[in-house]
Design a protein around this motif. Structure first.
Motif, PDB file in Angstrom:
ATOM      1  N   VAL A  44       0.833  -1.208   0.000  1.00 23.63           N
ATOM      2  CA  VAL A  44       0.000   0.000   0.000  1.00 23.63           C
ATOM      3  C   VAL A  44       0.870   1.262   0.000  1.00 23.63           C
ATOM      4  N   LEU A  45       2.072   1.103   0.509  1.00 30.02           N
ATOM      5  CA  LEU A  45       3.005   2.226   0.569  1.00 30.02           C
ATOM      6  C   LEU A  45       3.214   2.871  -0.799  1.00 30.02           C
ATOM      7  N   ILE A  46       3.250   2.046  -1.831  1.00 26.52           N
ATOM      8  CA  ILE A  46       3.437   2.564  -3.191  1.00 26.52           C
ATOM      9  C   ILE A  46       2.348   3.563  -3.521  1.00 26.52           C
TER      10      ILE A  46
ATOM     11  N   GLY B 112      -4.528   0.347  -4.983  1.00 28.47           N
ATOM     12  CA  GLY B 112      -5.143   1.668  -4.873  1.00 28.47           C
ATOM     13  C   GLY B 112      -6.443   1.582  -4.102  1.00 28.47           C
ATOM     14  N   LEU B 113      -7.217   0.521  -4.380  1.00 32.50           N
ATOM     15  CA  LEU B 113      -8.467   0.337  -3.640  1.00 32.50           C
ATOM     16  C   LEU B 113      -8.179   0.077  -2.169  1.00 32.50           C
ATOM     17  N   GLU B 114      -7.192  -0.777  -1.939  1.00 39.53           N
ATOM     18  CA  GLU B 114      -6.843  -1.089  -0.553  1.00 39.53           C
ATOM     19  C   GLU B 114      -6.432   0.181   0.194  1.00 39.53           C
ATOM     20  N   PHE B 136      -8.624   9.762  -2.838  1.00 37.71           N
ATOM     21  CA  PHE B 136      -7.781   8.594  -3.122  1.00 37.71           C
ATOM     22  C   PHE B 136      -8.393   7.701  -4.195  1.00 37.71           C
ATOM     23  N   LEU B 137      -9.714   7.740  -4.332  1.00 37.64           N
ATOM     24  CA  LEU B 137     -10.366   6.890  -5.331  1.00 37.64           C
ATOM     25  C   LEU B 137      -9.933   7.219  -6.757  1.00 37.64           C
TER      26      LEU B 137
END
Lengths: 437, 177
Positions: A44-46, B112-114, B136-137
């Protein structure tokens, strides 16, 4: 662990680049692979770093400057600039080549990107230069070199990116860019004078224009010069941020186009807006991806390692500066400026810290060196675009380009080794933004 | 037959994405203009303009980049791959370049969803107090668009000789960096 990670990062990136994968995706994929195969960091860091990469207020100016430059271009302002040049330097041998440089310098005050500038200047000048028997190679090389000034004289995308991610004042970098930009313009003029004499280039008019003619040409042609004046004036003493100044230039450009030139109507605006939003989104996406890569390098302390390695060899600031110049010249040959700045920024700043360079002087030098990378093949965007417009082969252009490139390099080296000259204008105009050191 | 259908759908989608990108740029510039106006003319700086400008800028940059996939305008160093000719080149552009884009996009979509769900729900924006998930979406949305466009390129686009993943030469200004 750290070594394998960094190896993954470098080797996969090199392979992807050679394979011709678009830079943004090459950066993203190599970061992702290094994280997946050689680290236990959460993936997720990316995404977090990617989001951070484009969430910075100063870079909002980039699309705005794209719009301003395109308005100037679509509004056919260059036509009036040419008329003004005709009145002033039309009687010189090789006049059209001087026009190219002068118009490029004035245009540079509105556009933040050299690629846009070589497209705009090239479309106007390359066909005309060739028609007037300046020779294809010289014409293409001249336009490519002159359009690099676009990213040196403010506004400049590279400086916005360097400033906002390196915590350096963008306004001070902008103001520092004026002097080298003008110097490069003059050195190109000097080379033009030599070529003009050697190959007997034509004049555009027989005699010097009469004062009345000059006045007439100036009345219409002088307006675009207001853009850089407004831009720089707005930033003096830090009255406006570069982002706000970018907006003011757009408003001014719209005003002169609607009120004086009347070359565009309101109906043209949505298309200009859309085209430039799309055009600027490509480098911005690349910026986000480069942000991830740069973060990973910094996370594994690569800048410190490089810093220590350099320090073990030399402590001489001059040698360190030479190292930075060479590194960026080499990187500039195969990479675009934006990702190059983002990736190498932490390393450069570490070196700058070791050698006690003024951060603004360092940023200016880096931006200038990277700008030269726009000329050097294989990936020299300005050269490629100019060649495409002139329908010339890259190899033919190199011969006239070498002296021009050397002159520009000389200016850059001069700026790199004389911080007091480089910082003269920023110290004068924005003293509060230049650290004393 | 299928190709024609898909093409019209993807083209329509592309057009809408372009319009949204333009609108985002417009919103960004108008709110910046309002910021300048309030700061320098009526001397009461408005506080919300920066946030609107920043978030519409992020959407503009991300969503606009997906059009780059459709038009193959993401730049790269193509000196070596330009030597490929004919079918080899078409094969290469189709499967290697767009395949890489596809892999990256799937990656962006998943994580990205996570990221949006894990980080976005608990944080709010400083001025409007809107959950950051709406900002963020933009990444998963962009990823979906990129997946669609790269799949389209792989299965339906017949890359003729002149189309290559080089920057499109903007003769009439504009242009990429």
């Amino acid at each position: 662990m750290v070594t394998t990670f960094v190896l993954w990062l470098f080797i996969s990136f090199a392979i992807l680049i050679v394979l011709g994968i678009p830079l943004a995706y090459a950066l993203f994929l190599s970061s992702a692979m290094a994280m997946a195969f050689a680290s236990d960091l959460p993936m997720v860091l990316i995404m977090q770093q990617m989001q951070k990469g484009i969430d910075a207020f100063p870079i909002l100016a980039i699309p705005v400057f794209f719009v301003a430059g395109d308005l100037m271009n679509k509004g056919q302002v260059s036509e009036y600039l040419i008329k003004m040049c005709l009145a002033v330097v039309g009687h010189l041998r090789g006049a059209l080549a001087y026009f190219t440089i002068i118009v490029a310098m004035i245009f540079a005050g509105t556009t933040g990107s050299s690629a846009a500038e070589s497209a705009a200047i090239g479309a106007v000048f390359i066909p005309n230069l060739i028609k007037r028997k300046y020779g294809e190679a010289f014409s293409v090389a001249l336009v490519a070199c002159a359009s690099v000034i676009g990213i040196i004289i403010p506004p400049s995308t590279f400086m916005i990116i360097y400033g906002s991610f390196g915590n350096v004042s963008v306004a001070a970098l902008f103001i520092g860019g004026i002097l080298p930009g003008v110097l490069i313009g003059f050195s190109l003029m000097g080379i033009t004078a030599y070529f003009a004499k050697k190959y007997n280039y034509p004049k555009e008019r027989e005699k010097v224009a009469s004062p009345r003619e000059m006045l007439q040409a100036f009345r219409r042609g002088i307006w675009p010069i207001g853009v850089p004046i407004l831009l720089i004036g707005g930033m003096i003493g830090g009255i406006m941020t570069p982002t706000e100044a970018s907006l003011v230039t757009v408003v001014y450009t719209l005003a002169i186009i609607f009120l004086i030139y009347k070359t565009l109507t309101w109906r043209d605006l949505p298309k200009i807006m859309k085209d430039n939003a799309l055009a600027s989104s490509i480098p911005l996406f690349c910026l986000a991806c480069a942000g991830v890569y740069g973060y990973l390098l910094a996370f594994y302390k690569v800048p410190d390692t490089v810093g220590e390695a350099v320090l073990s060899v030399t402590k001489d600031p001059d040698l360190i500066m030479a190292f930075i110049l060479v590194a960026f010249l080499v990187v500039g040959t195969f990479m675009d400026g934006t990702p190059a700045i983002i990736i190498l920024l932490p390393i450069v700043q570490k070196l700058g810290e070791i050698a006690h360079f003024n951060p603004i002087h360092l940023g200016l030098t880096v931006c200038l060196t990277i700008a030269l990378g726009l000329l050097t093949p294989p990936y020299g965007l300005c050269t490629l675009i100019s060649c495409a417009i002139g329908k010339t082969k890259l190899t033919d252009v190199l011969k006239p380009m070498i002296p021009m490139f050397c002159a520009m390099l000389a200016v850059v080296v001069f700026i790199a080794y004389s911080p007091n000259v480089a910082l003269f204008l920023p110290r004068l105009l924005v003293p509060n933004l230049v650290a004393a050191r | 037959m299928v190709k024609k259908h898909v093409k019209s759908v993807v083209d329509a989608m592309g057009k809408w994405v372009e319009v949204i990108t333009g609108v985002m740029a417009f919103i960004m510039m108008v709110s910046l203009m309002w910021q300048v106006f309030t700061r320098f003319v009526i001397k009461i700086p408005s506080i919300w303009t920066e946030e609107i400008a920043r978030y519409s800028f992020i959407y503009m940059a991300m969503i606009g980049a997906s059009i780059g996939v459709k038009r193959s305008t993401h730049f790269g160093m193509t000196m070596l791959t330009d030597k490929l000719q004919g079918r080899a080149r078409i094969f290469y552009t189709k499967y290697v370049v767009n395949g890489t884009i596809l892999i990256c996009s799937i990656f962006i979509l998943v994580y990205g969803l996570e990221f949006a769900i894990d980080y976005g729900l608990t944080r709010v924006s400083p001025t409007f107090l809107v959950p950051m998930i709406w900002v963020f979406l933009c990444m998963p949305i962009t990823a979906v668009l990129m997946i669609v466009f790269s799949l389209y390129n792989i299965f339906f686009e017949d890359f003729c000789e002149e189309v290559s993943p080089e920057p499109e030469i903007p003769f009439q200004g504009g242009g990429d960096l």
